[in-house]
Scaffold this active site. Structure first.
Site, PDB file in Angstrom:
ATOM      1  N   GLY A   1       0.825  -1.210   0.000  1.00  0.00           N
ATOM      2  CA  GLY A   1       0.000   0.000   0.000  1.00  0.00           C
ATOM      3  C   GLY A   1       0.855   1.255   0.000  1.00  0.00           C
ATOM      4  N   THR A   2       1.942   1.222   0.731  1.00  0.00           N
ATOM      5  CA  THR A   2       2.830   2.387   0.811  1.00  0.00           C
ATOM      6  C   THR A   2       3.354   2.750  -0.579  1.00  0.00           C
ATOM      7  OG1 THR A   2       3.477   1.759   3.049  1.00  0.00           O
ATOM      8  CG2 THR A   2       4.972   3.236   1.870  1.00  0.00           C
TER       9      THR A   2
ATOM     10  N   ASN B   1      -7.002   4.560   9.427  1.00  0.00           N
ATOM     11  CA  ASN B   1      -6.486   3.341  10.040  1.00  0.00           C
ATOM     12  C   ASN B   1      -6.490   3.386  11.558  1.00  0.00           C
ATOM     13  OD1 ASN B   1      -4.495   5.274   8.910  1.00  0.00           O
ATOM     14  ND2 ASN B   1      -3.102   4.222  10.306  1.00  0.00           N
TER      15      ASN B   1
ATOM     16  N   GLN C   1      -7.518   0.653   4.135  1.00  0.00           N
ATOM     17  CA  GLN C   1      -8.385   0.165   5.225  1.00  0.00           C
ATOM     18  C   GLN C   1      -9.844   0.069   4.796  1.00  0.00           C
ATOM     19  OE1 GLN C   1      -7.437  -1.102   8.001  1.00  0.00           O
ATOM     20  NE2 GLN C   1      -5.346  -0.350   8.267  1.00  0.00           N
TER      21      GLN C   1
ATOM     22  N   SER D   1      -3.987  -2.674  -0.368  1.00  0.00           N
ATOM     23  CA  SER D   1      -2.905  -3.549   0.098  1.00  0.00           C
ATOM     24  C   SER D   1      -3.489  -4.909   0.453  1.00  0.00           C
ATOM     25  CB  SER D   1      -2.263  -2.911   1.337  1.00  0.00           C
ATOM     26  OG  SER D   1      -1.298  -3.775   1.884  1.00  0.00           O
TER      27      SER D   1
ATOM     28  N   HIS E   1      -2.339  -7.381   2.612  1.00  0.00           N
ATOM     29  CA  HIS E   1      -2.246  -8.034   3.929  1.00  0.00           C
ATOM     30  C   HIS E   1      -3.303  -7.571   4.922  1.00  0.00           C
ATOM     31  CE1 HIS E   1       0.051  -5.036   6.537  1.00  0.00           C
ATOM     32  NE2 HIS E   1       0.231  -4.498   5.351  1.00  0.00           N
TER      33      HIS E   1
ATOM     34  N   THR F   1      10.218  -8.228 -12.770  1.00  0.00           N
ATOM     35  CA  THR F   1       9.469  -9.489 -12.891  1.00  0.00           C
ATOM     36  C   THR F   1       8.392  -9.546 -11.809  1.00  0.00           C
ATOM     37  OG1 THR F   1      11.440 -10.521 -13.776  1.00  0.00           O
ATOM     38  CG2 THR F   1       9.707 -12.006 -13.000  1.00  0.00           C
TER      39      THR F   1
ATOM     40  N   CYS G   1       2.048   1.126  12.346  1.00  0.00           N
ATOM     41  CA  CYS G   1       3.062   1.562  11.397  1.00  0.00           C
ATOM     42  C   CYS G   1       3.989   2.618  11.987  1.00  0.00           C
ATOM     43  CB  CYS G   1       2.412   2.092  10.139  1.00  0.00           C
ATOM     44  SG  CYS G   1       1.406   0.859   9.349  1.00  0.00           S
TER      45      CYS G   1
END
Ligand code: PLP
Length: 377
Positions: A69-70, A149, A179, A199, A201, A238, A323
């Site tokens: 996401g960052t 978040n 989020q 993102s 995760h 790749t 974070c």
């Protein structure tokens, strides 16, 4: 363990891990190679892109896979400014953004951009009117997150898109939807944002995989990485085929009976509010928020101590955003809360697997903390 930190990251299921394993071991080919195992990897990549794009509500060709996401946030902001380089060097964002946006904007200030950080009210809200008031002729970008978040607050990104359209303003609109994806209903097709960062995760995928939606009106976006021309030349390198396979499988599982999962989370969140409100000193930070995030304060009890105490009992919650642990939260600072409330801010966040048992364990541990520790003066 009682895991109540789904906004930090989420557990990876066996099915997702199996999909990652299969892509690593059986589908190891390079998607750019011409022979069969390369073509198979390219086909798997294309299926994965279709799955994530369908969940986000966009055409597959609008979606580029990134490493997180960052990265999506950083790239979106830089690409928007490059696209609108003739419009100007003014950016509007909010004071409650994730560091992926806040720190990028601060870096841009050092490069000569002017940034307006919109302040939230005491409940963490910011209206589209604040964007209207801050807009200038030279505003090149508005970056407003969809769900915060730390608070769970929902921001009026759709209204801002409509505002920019009504004013026929050239500013591009980016939203950090990390989020929000799979947590509140929205679709890239109707939201109206030019860039949408997500993102994996946060919804059951491995860490290290994200995506960026870029709207058709952003013609020839500035590539993030130059090289072999992968991802339509926008992000060479790749492709992370195994991470991408895990992302797609997680999205497939997460979006199956999503309404049922969200109803469970909503019910659990209101149960948690009810139980937490029985504990002396608990103050809720906002009244209407996305149901998977519940921000509150055990006023007067420093949150780092609470988190450590709960950790010793096998309960995982957060003292704000994972974070930037250890540092004072920009979001809490922006809300200008009373000192004791600000010191005790905690975040619990739920997933489909969370239970009332998790909430009961949390409440018992918080009550014990309050009764056995001295509050700050
Ligand atoms: N934006 C928001 C709102 C987040 O909550 C996070 C992670 O917590 C990010 C961006 C960064 O995502 P990633 O961890 O994939 O870089």
């Amino acid at each position: 363990m009682h895991y109540l930190d789904y906004a930090a990251t989420t557990p990876v299921s066996r099915e997702v891990a199996d999909a990652v394993y299969a892509a690593l071991v059986e589908g190891f080919g390079n998607p750019s190679a011409q022979y069969a195992c390369g073509r198979n990897a390219a086909a798997a990549l294309s299926r994965a892109r279709n799955t994530v794009a369908a969940a986000l509500g966009c055409e597959a060709e609008r979606l580029t896979f990134t490493s997180c996401g960052t990265e999506s946030d950083n790239w979106a902001i830089r690409a928007a400014l490059h696209h609108n380089r003739r419009v100007g060097r003014h950016i509007i964002t909010t004071a409650v953004e994730h560091h992926a946006v806040l720190m990028t904007c601060r870096a841009l200030m050092r490069e000569g951009y002017e940034v307006t950080f919109l302040k939230p009210d005491r409940q963490g809200h910011i209206g589209a009117d604040a964007v209207r008031a801050a807009l200038r002729e030279d505003t090149a970008l508005v970056s407003m997150m969809l769900v915060n978040n730390e608070l769970g607050t929902i921001y009026p990104v759709g209204e801002v898109a409509q505002l920019l359209r009504e004013l026929n303003h050239p500013a591009l609109l980016h939203t950090d939807a990390v989020q929000a994806f799979g947590k509140i209903p929205f679709s890239a097709r109707t939201l109206g944002a030019d860039f949408i960062a997500v993102s994996g995760h946060k919804l059951g995928a491995p860490k290290g995989i994200g995506a960026l939606y870029i709207a058709p009106r952003v013609k020839n976006p500035c590539p993030l990485l130059h090289g072999g021309g992968q991802e339509e030349g926008l992000r060479s390198g790749t492709e992370a085929t195994a991470q991408i396979a895990g992302f797609a499988k997680a999205v497939e599982l997460h979006f199956a009976d999503l309404a049922g999962k969200l109803a469970h989370i909503r019910e659990l969140c209101s149960y948690a509010r009810g139980e937490l409100s029985k504990i002396d000193g608990v103050v809720f930070l906002c009244d209407d928020a996305a149901p998977h995030i519940l921000a509150f304060s055990l006023a007067g009890y420093p949150s780092q101590n609470v988190v450590s105490d709960l950790d010793a009992k096998g309960i995982c919650i957060s003292a704000g955003s994972a974070c930037h642990k250890g540092k004072p939260s920009d979001v809490v600072a922006a809300m200008q809360l009373p000192k004791k409330v600000a010191a005790g801010v905690l975040r619990v966040s739920f997933g489909a697997e969370s239970t009332r048992g998790d909430v009961d364990a949390l409440c018992a541990a918080l009550d014990e903390h309050r009764q056995t520790r001295f509050p700050m003066l």
